[in-house]
Motif scaffolding. Structure first.
Motif, PDB file in Angstrom:
ATOM      1  N   LEU A  56       0.876  -1.187   0.004  1.00 51.10           N
ATOM      2  CA  LEU A  56      -0.026  -0.126   0.124  1.00 51.10           C
ATOM      3  C   LEU A  56       0.839   1.344  -0.190  1.00 51.10           C
ATOM      4  CD1 LEU A  56      -2.741   1.050   0.172  1.00 51.10           C
ATOM      5  CD2 LEU A  56      -2.739   0.964   2.407  1.00 51.10           C
ATOM      6  N   THR A  57       1.887   1.469   0.753  1.00 51.08           N
ATOM      7  CA  THR A  57       2.706   2.493   0.795  1.00 51.08           C
ATOM      8  C   THR A  57       3.467   2.663  -0.593  1.00 51.08           C
ATOM      9  OG1 THR A  57       3.133   2.071   3.460  1.00 51.08           O
ATOM     10  CG2 THR A  57       4.769   3.524   2.125  1.00 51.08           C
ATOM     11  N   SER A  58       4.006   1.518  -1.216  1.00 44.88           N
ATOM     12  CA  SER A  58       4.666   1.733  -2.427  1.00 44.88           C
ATOM     13  C   SER A  58       3.724   2.298  -3.468  1.00 44.88           C
ATOM     14  CB  SER A  58       5.303   0.287  -2.959  1.00 44.88           C
ATOM     15  OG  SER A  58       4.336  -0.300  -2.951  1.00 44.88           O
ATOM     16  N   LEU A  59       2.413   1.862  -3.373  1.00 48.29           N
ATOM     17  CA  LEU A  59       1.397   2.305  -4.238  1.00 48.29           C
ATOM     18  C   LEU A  59       1.142   3.846  -4.051  1.00 48.29           C
ATOM     19  CD1 LEU A  59      -1.036  -0.708  -4.778  1.00 48.29           C
ATOM     20  CD2 LEU A  59       0.432   0.198  -6.485  1.00 48.29           C
ATOM     21  N   VAL A  60       0.813   4.261  -2.783  1.00 43.31           N
ATOM     22  CA  VAL A  60       0.637   5.713  -2.479  1.00 43.31           C
ATOM     23  C   VAL A  60       1.864   6.559  -2.847  1.00 43.31           C
ATOM     24  CG1 VAL A  60       0.447   7.106  -0.449  1.00 43.31           C
ATOM     25  CG2 VAL A  60      -1.043   5.109  -0.467  1.00 43.31           C
ATOM     26  N   TYR A  61       3.195   5.975  -2.649  1.00 43.19           N
ATOM     27  CA  TYR A  61       4.183   6.732  -3.151  1.00 43.19           C
ATOM     28  C   TYR A  61       4.540   6.890  -4.424  1.00 43.19           C
ATOM     29  CZ  TYR A  61       9.046   8.424  -2.592  1.00 43.19           C
ATOM     30  OH  TYR A  61      10.111   9.328  -2.773  1.00 43.19           O
ATOM     31  N   LEU A  62       4.011   5.887  -5.292  1.00 49.19           N
ATOM     32  CA  LEU A  62       4.390   5.981  -6.700  1.00 49.19           C
ATOM     33  C   LEU A  62       3.104   7.047  -7.235  1.00 49.19           C
ATOM     34  CD1 LEU A  62       5.029   2.375  -7.796  1.00 49.19           C
ATOM     35  CD2 LEU A  62       6.711   4.418  -7.623  1.00 49.19           C
ATOM     36  N   ILE A  63       2.099   7.000  -6.505  1.00 49.57           N
ATOM     37  CA  ILE A  63       0.902   7.779  -7.283  1.00 49.57           C
ATOM     38  C   ILE A  63       1.316   9.116  -6.774  1.00 49.57           C
ATOM     39  CG2 ILE A  63      -1.438   8.408  -6.972  1.00 49.57           C
ATOM     40  CD1 ILE A  63      -1.972   5.376  -6.577  1.00 49.57           C
ATOM     41  N   SER A  64       1.692   9.647  -5.498  1.00 53.89           N
ATOM     42  CA  SER A  64       1.738  10.929  -4.930  1.00 53.89           C
ATOM     43  C   SER A  64       2.936  11.510  -5.441  1.00 53.89           C
ATOM     44  CB  SER A  64       1.648  10.983  -3.592  1.00 53.89           C
ATOM     45  OG  SER A  64       2.700  10.171  -2.905  1.00 53.89           O
ATOM     46  N   ARG A  65       4.025  10.786  -5.411  1.00 56.06           N
ATOM     47  CA  ARG A  65       5.419  11.296  -5.780  1.00 56.06           C
ATOM     48  C   ARG A  65       6.155  10.711  -7.037  1.00 56.06           C
ATOM     49  NH1 ARG A  65       7.955  13.965  -1.561  1.00 56.06           N
ATOM     50  NH2 ARG A  65       9.963  13.139  -2.354  1.00 56.06           N
ATOM     51  N   GLY A  66       5.347  10.184  -7.862  1.00 52.15           N
ATOM     52  CA  GLY A  66       6.086   9.673  -9.058  1.00 52.15           C
ATOM     53  C   GLY A  66       6.409  10.333 -10.003  1.00 52.15           C
ATOM     54  N   ARG A  67       5.927  11.687 -10.171  1.00 48.19           N
ATOM     55  CA  ARG A  67       6.453  12.507 -11.184  1.00 48.19           C
ATOM     56  C   ARG A  67       7.769  13.077 -10.608  1.00 48.19           C
ATOM     57  NH1 ARG A  67       2.609  16.702 -14.006  1.00 48.19           N
ATOM     58  NH2 ARG A  67       1.742  14.644 -14.401  1.00 48.19           N
ATOM     59  N   GLY A  68       7.749  13.511  -9.276  1.00 44.04           N
ATOM     60  CA  GLY A  68       9.119  13.987  -8.809  1.00 44.04           C
ATOM     61  C   GLY A  68      10.211  12.851  -8.966  1.00 44.04           C
ATOM     62  N   MET A  69       9.879  11.586  -8.815  1.00 43.89           N
ATOM     63  CA  MET A  69      10.966  10.536  -9.022  1.00 43.89           C
ATOM     64  C   MET A  69      11.529  10.636 -10.332  1.00 43.89           C
ATOM     65  SD  MET A  69       9.229   7.186  -7.281  1.00 43.89           S
ATOM     66  CE  MET A  69      10.452   6.062  -7.639  1.00 43.89           C
ATOM     67  N   GLY A  70      10.743  10.762 -11.341  1.00 45.72           N
ATOM     68  CA  GLY A  70      11.317  11.172 -12.750  1.00 45.72           C
ATOM     69  C   GLY A  70      12.302  12.101 -13.021  1.00 45.72           C
ATOM     70  N   HIS A  71      11.794  13.359 -12.189  1.00 45.98           N
ATOM     71  CA  HIS A  71      12.885  14.521 -12.232  1.00 45.98           C
ATOM     72  C   HIS A  71      13.784  14.147 -11.841  1.00 45.98           C
ATOM     73  CE1 HIS A  71       9.596  16.885 -14.420  1.00 45.98           C
ATOM     74  NE2 HIS A  71       8.775  16.574 -13.574  1.00 45.98           N
ATOM     75  N   ARG A  72      14.050  13.684 -10.391  1.00 45.50           N
ATOM     76  CA  ARG A  72      15.041  13.466  -9.566  1.00 45.50           C
ATOM     77  C   ARG A  72      15.964  12.497 -10.274  1.00 45.50           C
ATOM     78  NH1 ARG A  72      11.361  14.673  -5.599  1.00 45.50           N
ATOM     79  NH2 ARG A  72      10.620  12.495  -5.606  1.00 45.50           N
ATOM     80  N   GLN A  73      15.304  11.692 -11.021  1.00 43.81           N
ATOM     81  CA  GLN A  73      16.234  10.359 -11.715  1.00 43.81           C
ATOM     82  C   GLN A  73      17.015  11.095 -12.996  1.00 43.81           C
ATOM     83  OE1 GLN A  73      17.181   7.261 -10.938  1.00 43.81           O
ATOM     84  NE2 GLN A  73      18.143   6.923 -12.856  1.00 43.81           N
ATOM     85  N   ALA A  74      16.299  11.959 -13.381  1.00 42.29           N
ATOM     86  CA  ALA A  74      16.692  12.764 -14.730  1.00 42.29           C
ATOM     87  C   ALA A  74      17.948  13.718 -14.264  1.00 42.29           C
ATOM     88  CB  ALA A  74      15.802  13.537 -15.687  1.00 42.29           C
ATOM     89  N   GLU A  75      17.876  14.076 -13.093  1.00 43.36           N
ATOM     90  CA  GLU A  75      18.750  15.114 -12.623  1.00 43.36           C
ATOM     91  C   GLU A  75      19.956  14.277 -12.174  1.00 43.36           C
ATOM     92  OE1 GLU A  75      16.876  17.341  -9.434  1.00 43.36           O
ATOM     93  OE2 GLU A  75      15.635  18.713 -10.719  1.00 43.36           O
ATOM     94  N   ALA A  76      20.088  13.203 -11.504  1.00 46.86           N
ATOM     95  CA  ALA A  76      20.971  12.262 -11.214  1.00 46.86           C
ATOM     96  C   ALA A  76      21.897  11.701 -12.628  1.00 46.86           C
ATOM     97  CB  ALA A  76      20.436  11.151 -10.262  1.00 46.86           C
ATOM     98  N   VAL A  77      20.960  11.370 -13.602  1.00 46.56           N
ATOM     99  CA  VAL A  77      21.576  11.044 -14.544  1.00 46.56           C
ATOM    100  C   VAL A  77      22.508  12.120 -15.283  1.00 46.56           C
ATOM    101  CG1 VAL A  77      21.258  10.259 -16.955  1.00 46.56           C
ATOM    102  CG2 VAL A  77      20.048   9.048 -15.259  1.00 46.56           C
ATOM    103  N   VAL A  78      21.885  13.358 -15.391  1.00 44.88           N
ATOM    104  CA  VAL A  78      22.596  14.485 -15.874  1.00 44.88           C
ATOM    105  C   VAL A  78      23.968  14.973 -15.084  1.00 44.88           C
ATOM    106  CG1 VAL A  78      22.431  16.997 -16.255  1.00 44.88           C
ATOM    107  CG2 VAL A  78      20.548  15.641 -17.090  1.00 44.88           C
ATOM    108  N   GLU A  79      23.563  14.810 -13.812  1.00 48.21           N
ATOM    109  CA  GLU A  79      24.850  15.121 -12.843  1.00 48.21           C
ATOM    110  C   GLU A  79      26.020  13.921 -12.950  1.00 48.21           C
ATOM    111  OE1 GLU A  79      27.111  17.092 -10.362  1.00 48.21           O
ATOM    112  OE2 GLU A  79      25.599  17.792 -11.276  1.00 48.21           O
ATOM    113  N   ALA A  80      25.571  12.790 -13.125  1.00 51.00           N
ATOM    114  CA  ALA A  80      26.461  11.792 -13.264  1.00 51.00           C
ATOM    115  C   ALA A  80      27.299  11.853 -14.812  1.00 51.00           C
ATOM    116  CB  ALA A  80      25.802  10.505 -13.223  1.00 51.00           C
ATOM    117  N   ARG A  81      26.420  12.132 -15.810  1.00 54.72           N
ATOM    118  CA  ARG A  81      27.103  12.352 -17.058  1.00 54.72           C
ATOM    119  C   ARG A  81      28.230  13.578 -17.030  1.00 54.72           C
ATOM    120  NH1 ARG A  81      23.360  12.393 -21.979  1.00 54.72           N
ATOM    121  NH2 ARG A  81      23.852  10.385 -21.709  1.00 54.72           N
ATOM    122  N   ARG A  82      27.713  14.952 -16.396  1.00 53.83           N
ATOM    123  CA  ARG A  82      28.680  15.955 -16.270  1.00 53.83           C
ATOM    124  C   ARG A  82      29.691  15.404 -15.335  1.00 53.83           C
ATOM    125  NH1 ARG A  82      25.693  19.333 -12.955  1.00 53.83           N
ATOM    126  NH2 ARG A  82      24.185  19.395 -14.274  1.00 53.83           N
TER     127      ARG A  82
END
Length: 126
Positions: A56-82
């Motif tokens: 239940l917690t993982s479903l709630v987390y993915l629904i409520s914070r899923g978009r932010g997860m994508g942004h943070r992952q993209a930022e981490a990839v850009v930072e690692a590449r840099r």
């Protein structure tokens, strides 16, 4: 006890979903610690709920914070590449002084002529 085809089939299905669920949990925990805006108490509360009511917690987390997860992952990839490109640039390029010293050593050993040395020196200065 002999396992028939359908027992094996359902075992593979269960194993697939279990591994997929573990990957989702791992991504959630990584995202929690990657988020700089979330306070430590909120992170601890999310972890506590992930331990007590994981599905239940993982479903709630993915629904409520899923978009932010994508942004943070993209930022981490850009930072690692840099960081990788910066490291490669630092390691791969020799300083002009090193290039001139190497060319001088080649000139002294007779491997190149004076004109070639001047050309290498001019190229290193650019």
């Amino acid at each position: 006890m002999i396992m028939d085809f359908w027992d094996f089939f359902w075992l593979m299905i269960y194993a697939f979903f279990f591994v997929a669920y573990l990957l989702v949990l791992f991504q959630i925990v990584v995202d929690l610690f990657r988020d700089k805006e979330l306070s430590g108490w909120w992170k601890a509360l999310w972890i506590l709920f992930l331990l007590l009511v994981p599905l239940l917690t993982s479903l709630v987390y993915l629904i409520s914070r899923g978009r932010g997860m994508g942004h943070r992952q993209a930022e981490a990839v850009v930072e690692a590449r840099r960081e990788t490109e910066s490291y490669i640039r630092d390691v791969a390029t020799a300083s002009p002084a090193d290039q001139i010293a190497g060319a001088k050593a080649l000139l002294d050993s007779g491997a190149i002529t004076q004109a070639e040395f001047e050309r290498l020196k001019a190229k290193a200065m650019v």
